[in-house]
Design a protein around this motif. Sequence first.
Motif, short mmCIF file in Angstrom:
data_model
loop_
_atom_site.label_atom_id
_atom_site.label_comp_id
_atom_site.label_asym_id
_atom_site.label_seq_id
_atom_site.Cartn_x
_atom_site.Cartn_y
_atom_site.Cartn_z
N ARG A 171 -29.73 28.30 39.81
CA ARG A 171 -28.50 27.63 40.21
C ARG A 171 -27.49 27.43 39.07
NH1 ARG A 171 -29.19 27.36 45.31
NH2 ARG A 171 -31.05 26.51 46.26
N GLN A 172 -27.94 27.39 37.83
CA GLN A 172 -27.03 27.13 36.72
C GLN A 172 -26.55 28.40 36.01
OE1 GLN A 172 -28.92 24.26 34.17
NE2 GLN A 172 -28.20 22.58 35.42
N VAL A 173 -26.78 29.54 36.61
CA VAL A 173 -26.32 30.78 35.98
C VAL A 173 -24.80 30.79 35.91
CG1 VAL A 173 -26.26 32.13 38.13
CG2 VAL A 173 -26.59 33.29 35.94
N GLU A 174 -24.28 31.26 34.78
CA GLU A 174 -22.83 31.35 34.60
C GLU A 174 -22.36 32.75 34.99
OE1 GLU A 174 -19.60 31.21 30.96
OE2 GLU A 174 -21.63 30.51 30.59
N ILE A 175 -21.43 32.82 35.93
CA ILE A 175 -20.90 34.10 36.37
C ILE A 175 -19.64 34.37 35.54
CG2 ILE A 175 -19.97 35.45 38.29
CD1 ILE A 175 -22.98 34.65 38.54
N ARG A 176 -19.65 35.49 34.81
CA ARG A 176 -18.53 35.86 33.96
C ARG A 176 -17.92 37.19 34.41
NH1 ARG A 176 -21.35 35.12 28.05
NH2 ARG A 176 -22.10 32.99 28.34
N LYS A 177 -17.75 37.32 35.69
CA LYS A 177 -17.21 38.54 36.29
C LYS A 177 -15.70 38.60 36.02
CE LYS A 177 -18.85 40.45 40.64
NZ LYS A 177 -18.97 40.17 42.06
N SER A 178 -15.24 39.72 35.51
CA SER A 178 -13.80 39.89 35.37
C SER A 178 -13.30 40.78 36.50
CB SER A 178 -13.44 40.48 34.01
OG SER A 178 -14.05 41.74 33.83
#
Length: 179
Positions: A171-178
């Motif tokens: 649940r705490q994953v950081e999404i860094r999608k550009s």
Amino acid sequence: MLLILFLILVAHEIAKQNQEQDHEQEQEKNGNLKLQSQNHRSRPFPPSGDAWCLNNAVYYNYFEDARIKYVQDPKKNFALKELLERNSFFIMVHNDCDYLDSAYLDDELNVYTRIEFIKNSSFGFKHIVEKAKSKKIIACGMGVVVHIDRITKKSLPIPQEFYDAVQKFERQVEIRKST
């Protein structure tokens, strides 16, 4: 000369205390890491003083084992067809480890790991190794994995199903999608 040696020892002790405090804070911050690999028995090599010390390279084997076990959990609940049926694979492009203390002969170790972030074509794992008995953190590490096309050897976008699977599991994953 003795004064210089004394000052070096004091500075080293202060640095060690600061490092231990930093890692206690890090452990609190990373309380959500999942235990992936436990009860590793230290395989010492070579002798260090009176005790046999675990070779530093072995920690990378522990990290790999934890990564494999970690990925098996989301795979149970998600087909991940795009990843498993496409002509692609994942490759480790970066690994590092901070050694905070030593493991010795017959120490039992627990390895905690999680996916910390996901980008467009890569994602990063975070690892903590602790002594099972004392719960003392003895190593922290991270690794970055890239999704690669088997034929062109170029990076590929990570399919949405992977983001969905990891977000449900972590649940705490950081999404860094550009975009």
